[in-house]
Scaffold this motif. Structure first.
Motif, PDB file in Angstrom:
ATOM      1  N   UNK A  70      70.499  91.476 -69.066  1.00  0.00           N
ATOM      2  CA  UNK A  70      70.384  91.878 -70.471  1.00  0.00           C
ATOM      3  C   UNK A  70      71.483  92.844 -70.903  1.00  0.00           C
ATOM      4  N   UNK A  71      71.936  93.698 -69.968  1.00  0.00           N
ATOM      5  CA  UNK A  71      72.894  94.761 -70.326  1.00  0.00           C
ATOM      6  C   UNK A  71      74.278  94.552 -69.723  1.00  0.00           C
ATOM      7  N   UNK A  72      74.468  93.415 -69.053  1.00  0.00           N
ATOM      8  CA  UNK A  72      75.745  93.139 -68.365  1.00  0.00           C
ATOM      9  C   UNK A  72      76.123  94.280 -67.427  1.00  0.00           C
ATOM     10  N   UNK A  73      75.134  94.764 -66.664  1.00  0.00           N
ATOM     11  CA  UNK A  73      75.326  95.916 -65.781  1.00  0.00           C
ATOM     12  C   UNK A  73      75.691  95.421 -64.382  1.00  0.00           C
ATOM     13  N   UNK A  74      76.969  95.576 -64.025  1.00  0.00           N
ATOM     14  CA  UNK A  74      77.449  95.092 -62.727  1.00  0.00           C
ATOM     15  C   UNK A  74      76.839  95.883 -61.570  1.00  0.00           C
ATOM     16  N   UNK A  75      76.572  97.182 -61.779  1.00  0.00           N
ATOM     17  CA  UNK A  75      75.972  98.002 -60.728  1.00  0.00           C
ATOM     18  C   UNK A  75      74.612  97.443 -60.330  1.00  0.00           C
ATOM     19  N   UNK A  76      73.788  97.152 -61.337  1.00  0.00           N
ATOM     20  CA  UNK A  76      72.456  96.596 -61.059  1.00  0.00           C
ATOM     21  C   UNK A  76      72.573  95.237 -60.372  1.00  0.00           C
ATOM     22  N   UNK A  77      73.499  94.412 -60.826  1.00  0.00           N
ATOM     23  CA  UNK A  77      73.663  93.084 -60.259  1.00  0.00           C
ATOM     24  C   UNK A  77      74.082  93.156 -58.790  1.00  0.00           C
ATOM     25  N   UNK A  93      71.187 102.369 -56.939  1.00  0.00           N
ATOM     26  CA  UNK A  93      72.442 102.371 -56.207  1.00  0.00           C
ATOM     27  C   UNK A  93      72.584 103.692 -55.466  1.00  0.00           C
ATOM     28  N   UNK A  94      73.307 103.675 -54.340  1.00  0.00           N
ATOM     29  CA  UNK A  94      73.407 104.875 -53.531  1.00  0.00           C
ATOM     30  C   UNK A  94      74.741 105.576 -53.722  1.00  0.00           C
ATOM     31  N   UNK A  95      74.775 106.802 -53.286  1.00  0.00           N
ATOM     32  CA  UNK A  95      75.944 107.660 -53.481  1.00  0.00           C
ATOM     33  C   UNK A  95      76.241 108.394 -52.188  1.00  0.00           C
ATOM     34  N   UNK A  96      77.518 108.463 -51.829  1.00  0.00           N
ATOM     35  CA  UNK A  96      77.983 109.301 -50.720  1.00  0.00           C
ATOM     36  C   UNK A  96      78.855 110.393 -51.309  1.00  0.00           C
ATOM     37  N   UNK A  97      78.536 111.627 -50.982  1.00  0.00           N
ATOM     38  CA  UNK A  97      79.307 112.755 -51.492  1.00  0.00           C
ATOM     39  C   UNK A  97      79.712 113.665 -50.337  1.00  0.00           C
ATOM     40  N   UNK A  98      80.950 114.083 -50.335  1.00  0.00           N
ATOM     41  CA  UNK A  98      81.451 115.038 -49.342  1.00  0.00           C
ATOM     42  C   UNK A  98      81.697 116.372 -50.032  1.00  0.00           C
ATOM     43  N   UNK A  99      81.075 117.429 -49.526  1.00  0.00           N
ATOM     44  CA  UNK A  99      81.251 118.755 -50.108  1.00  0.00           C
ATOM     45  C   UNK A  99      82.523 119.396 -49.542  1.00  0.00           C
TER      46      UNK A  99
END
Length: 532
Positions: free
Chosen positions: A72-79, A354-360
């Motif tokens: 519906x929203x053309x959201x590539x992240x969700x896809x 969706x997941x996230x990797x963060x380096x402090x």
């Protein structure tokens, strides 16, 4: 290995990767790292899967709701999330055949125009799965729908669209993930809380951990520290940097358990629209009927409680489909938090998993977001990132092909063999589906005089308590009642009644005093009554 030996290893060795958090994400990282030859430690402040990872909807799925939003929203992240999850679904079903299974889900149709809409969407779902797809989606007429799901409301029913996803025992899967990481060489410890992050010249060099059983504190040296604490990721980030801005929002998943009569053994129900736009599932699960939904904004707290208002909400959503269900029919309920990567403009129902990797700046790696089904993909991404950033020497990933502990040597006809040993069919099936290739070890313990059921209506036996204490790092009655077996999640009254016997059995195995046995039983009963 004894707990004292594990603590000694923590204090005396330097680890390539030290993972904080023993839920699905942290255990998945530990298995990924250890199986690639990295010296790995996994620390969990409570029990494995005590939080979010034991409180899911028990589905291994791509997420049909996320697919609908993506289209519906053309959201590539969700896809991409749906595509990745469908690939991982196949791996989970293959690597833990005892704890998981394909499950048919029906989407009931009460208007003719709904048929092409849902059928097309679920065909796209099948296409996204590619070679990892299960049985193809299909349209079923009203008569066939009632045959497949007899308790559904027939009034105005036009038919249904059926599709397959996976279902699993989330807490046992999590426990076996941790145990399989240990089998691959990781030092794995529950009831081990990280109290402090250790730094040298501004860079992380390890942690201070307190053993929750002995109260002993040890320093643990590590080249890389990974924060995989789910909804509590920001707490560890602020331990590293008190001014760290928040990464997460949280939503809650509310679930209730009803009698098995409300669902057939092999088919669930997806209710696609509720009064506030959420999705509700009605699923057969371990001899009960699981009903629940997700994506209600929630504060981040330990052991969130289900309110009467929330139980009423769930019962109200299923009423048009299953009829009036009285409050006293609810055998158990629970709530769990979902960590969602924060986007200020979005509500929790629209935040992708969706997941996230963060380096402090100090080198702390935070892995957060995601969903149960993508735990292995998250772990793979994290370990690959750590290898590049910190120049670790690791072999190639092998976790696509590593079965969990009970899946190693799993035989599809294991339940039949247990029946031939004299077990009733329900207990044989339960042991087979819970322990896989390890079911014979439980049966051997039962032969020592522990064949009795913990609760009359359920196929859970005393030998499982002994097995959990000996082989699965269970240290409290609730570890057994809630996570090694699932009795507390299936039947509150049965779990309350079983708590004293479970405590007595654990006391014999772990050397508790009579007073300690009574204390542990009362503590378990209080926890079951409050929030599991």
């Amino acid at each position: 290995m004894e707990r004292a030996q594990l603590l000694e290893r923590l204090a005396s060795e330097t680890f390539d990767l030290l993972v904080i958090g023993g839920g699905a994400t942290g255990a998945g990282v530990a298995l990924e790292a250890a199986s690639r030859g990295l010296k790995t430690a996994l620390l969990e402040r409570y029990d494995f899967s005590e939080g979010t990872s034991s409180r899911s909807t028990k589905l291994i799925h791509g997420g049909v709701r996320y697919l609908e939003i993506a289209v519906k929203t053309f959201d590539r992240v969700q896809l991409n999330l749906v595509r990745d999850a469908l690939h991982e679904r196949a791996i989970m079903l293959r690597n833990a055949p005892h704890l998981s299974r394909p499950l048919w889900l029906l989407t009931p149709l009460y208007k003719f125009w709904e048929a092409p809409y849902y059928y097309t969407g679920l065909k796209i779902y099948d296409l996204l799965a590619g070679k990892a797809r299960l049985q193809p989606a299909q349209y079923i007429d009203a008569k066939g729908t009632l045959e497949r799901f007899p308790s559904i409301n027939p009034g105005g029913l036009k038919g249904s669209v059926a599709y397959q996803d996976g279902q699993f025992d989330d807490a046992r899967f999590n426990v076996e993930l941790a145990l399989t990481a240990a089998q691959q060489g990781a030092v794995v410890l529950n009831y081990a809380e990280v109290k402090e992050l250790l730094k040298q010249n501004g860079q992380l060099r390890g942690v201070v951990v307190r053993d929750g059983l002995s109260e002993k504190e040890v320093e643990v040296a590590a080249r890389v520290v990974v924060n995989a604490t789910g909804p509590f990721s920001d707490t560890i980030r602020r331990m590293d940097d008190p001014d760290a801005p928040p990464l997460l929002k949280a939503s809650s998943g509310i679930h209730i358990v009803l009698d098995k009569k409300y669902s057939p053994l092999d088919t669930g129900l997806l209710i696609p629209k509720t009064e506030d736009g959420r999705v509700v599932f009605v699923l057969p699960w371990l001899g009960g009927t699981l009903v629940g939904t997700t994506d209600d904004p929630a504060p981040i707290v330990d052991h969130p409680r289900v309110t009467e208002e929330e139980i009423g909400y769930v019962l109200r959503q299923v009423k048009p489909y299953l009829g009036e269900i009285p409050r006293e029919a609810v055998r158990a309920s629970w709530s769990g938090l979902r960590p969602l990567v924060s986007r200020p403009e979005a509500d929790t129902a629209r935040l992708a998993r969706d997941h996230l990797i963060q380096k402090s700046p100090s080198g702390l790696l935070t892995l957060t977001g995601g969903k149960w089904t993508t735990y292995r993909k998250m772990a793979l991404d994290l370990v690959n990132y750590a290898v590049r950033q910190f120049e670790l020497k690791a072999g190639p990933s092998r976790t696509e092909q590593i079965p969990l502990l009970g899946g190693q040597g799993f035989e599809a006809d294991g339940a039949k063999k247990l029946e031939q040993m004299g077990w009733s069919s329900d207990i044989a099936q339960h042991l087979h589906r819970s322990y896989g290739a390890r079911a014979t070890v439980v049966a051997q313990i039962a032969a020592e005089g522990y064949r009795t059921r913990l609760a009359v209506e359920w196929p859970i036996i005393e030998a499982e308590v002994i097995y959990a204490a000996r082989h699965e790092m269970a240290y409290s009655p609730l570890d057994v009642l809630a996570r090694r077996t699932r009795l507390a999640f299936l039947d509150t009254l049965a779990a309350l009644a079983a708590a004293p016997r479970v405590s007595e059995l654990m006391g014999r195995e772990l050397g508790w005093s009579t007073d300690r046995v009574a204390l542990e039983a009362e503590k378990a009963r209080a926890q079951i009554l409050s929030a599991i």
